[in-house]
Each structure stands twice: as structure tokens, then as C-alpha cells.
Design a protein around this motif. Structure first.
Motif, PDB file in Angstrom:
ATOM      1  N   SER A  44      18.668  48.812  49.719  1.00 19.85           N
ATOM      2  CA  SER A  44      18.450  47.871  48.410  1.00 19.85           C
ATOM      3  C   SER A  44      18.389  48.751  47.195  1.00 19.85           C
ATOM      4  O   SER A  44      17.936  49.841  47.171  1.00 19.85           O
ATOM      5  N   SER A  66      17.104  41.606  49.107  1.00 21.39           N
ATOM      6  CA  SER A  66      17.894  42.451  48.471  1.00 21.39           C
ATOM      7  C   SER A  66      18.680  43.606  49.484  1.00 21.39           C
ATOM      8  O   SER A  66      19.574  44.376  49.036  1.00 21.39           O
ATOM      9  N   TYR A  67      18.221  43.722  50.746  1.00 20.42           N
ATOM     10  CA  TYR A  67      18.592  44.697  51.577  1.00 20.42           C
ATOM     11  C   TYR A  67      20.332  44.423  52.127  1.00 20.42           C
ATOM     12  O   TYR A  67      20.156  43.226  52.424  1.00 20.42           O
ATOM     13  N   GLU A  68      20.973  45.285  52.102  1.00 23.44           N
ATOM     14  CA  GLU A  68      22.268  44.841  52.172  1.00 23.44           C
ATOM     15  C   GLU A  68      22.791  45.670  53.570  1.00 23.44           C
ATOM     16  O   GLU A  68      22.345  46.937  53.648  1.00 23.44           O
TER      17      GLU A  68
END
Length: 180
Positions: A44, A66-68
Motif C-alpha cells: 500500500s 489499499s493493499y495491492e
């Protein structure tokens, strides 16, 4: 995110009217899980943080969505099944930098941060080592620490328990500037 940052600054300002506040609007947070079957990592770049340089109070807040991930299916499972982002939209840390740091003096300082980390609705006390590099009107903080999933009541179904490590490595990087 602007609302989160405003809340952070208001909280820190309440601890001392003449306190100097340093803020970071783009905290990078990543985690890594390694097993013989599969590595899982996510990042993130949209967290927020603030430091009160008078009291050494430090706070971080990250939106869990929001973590990808490299694989979209992992991201979906993370948000729906493990971290339950609908129910627990953010993770945060509230604590103190143990050492007294003079933010007016450029240099590289080893730091220890101690406080409470809230993930998945469960708060646990942590202590982590890190580094703070001050260069005039900027400070870069880095740290890494381990988090046990069981400590935050994150359940891994038995069908995939060999794919997800019991302990996850968390890395944080924040670049701060004085609040003007």
C-alpha cells in the motif's frame, strides 16, 4: 485520506499546543508471507502518519483495501476472508518513539517504536526497531517487524493453511515533512 490526516493532526495537537508536527501523506506499507507452496506479498502506498516531535507520539493509519497484490484473487481473499475490510476498514498504530530525537539535527538515528497495533479489530502491543534519517526539512522512517496472524484473530482455513505463513513480515516507510 485527507480526513484521516486531519484527525491525526488534531489528535497530536491536543497533546501540546506548541508541539511541532511532522506528517507523511504517502506511507508505504508492505507485507510478505513465505511458505514452500507460495509467497504472498502486497503493498500500500496510501497510508498516513504523523509525529509529534515534542512528545514523540507517532501514529499510522492504513486503509486495508489499499493493499495491492500481484494476483487479484489474493487481493479479493485478503479483503473478504482474512482481514474482512468491510468490517475492519483500517489498521492503525499508536505509540511513541522511545529515543529522544532532535529533529533539527540532520543525521541517521536508530529508533525503537513502542505502542499498540490494531489489525482486524484486535489491538496488541508491539515494539519495533527502525531507522530515522533527518535531512533538513525531511525525515525518512523505516521499520520492519513480524506479526502473528493468530494474535489478531485472523483465521486461515485448513484447506489453504500451507499457503499462508503463520507469521507475516511487515515493512513500513514514511517520509515526513514539518506541518506548516
Amino acid at each position: 485520506m485527507q480526513k484521516l490526516l486531519f484527525t491525526f493532526m488534531a489528535l497530536l495537537l491536543c497533546t501540546g499546543l506548541k508541539a511541532q508536527i511532522w506528517v507523511s501523506k504517502n506511507v508505504t506499507s508492505s507485507f510478505f508471507s513465505s511458505t514452500p507452496v507460495e509467497d504472498i506479498d502486497a503493498q500500500s502506498k496510501s497510508g498516513a502518519s504523523a509525529i509529534n516531535t515534542k512528545t514523540n507520539d507517532i501514529i499510522f493509519k492504513i486503509n486495508n483495501t489499499s493493499y495491492e497484490f500481484k494476483k487479484k484473487l489474493m487481493q479479493e481473499h485478503f479483503n473478504e476472508n482474512y482481514i474482512e475490510s468491510d468490517k475492519y476498514p483500517t489498521s492503525d498504530f499508536k505509540g511513541k518513539i522511545v529515543e529522544q530525537i532532535d529533529f533539527s539535527k540532520p543525521g541517521t538515528y536508530p529508533i525503537t517504536v513502542k505502542g499498540n497495533l490494531q489489525i482486524h479489530g484486535v489491538t496488541k502491543e508491539y515494539q519495533a526497531k527502525g531507522s530515522l534519517v533527518i535531512t533538513g526539512d525531511e525525515a525518512k522512517a523505516t521499520s520492519s517487524f513480524n506479526v502473528k496472524l493468530v494474535d489478531h484473530n485472523i483465521k486461515v482455513p485448513t484447506i489453504v493453511f500451507k499457503q499462508i505463513a503463520e507469521t507475516i513480515l511487515i515493512k513500513m516507510t514514511a517520509i515526513y515533512q514539518p506541518k506548516k
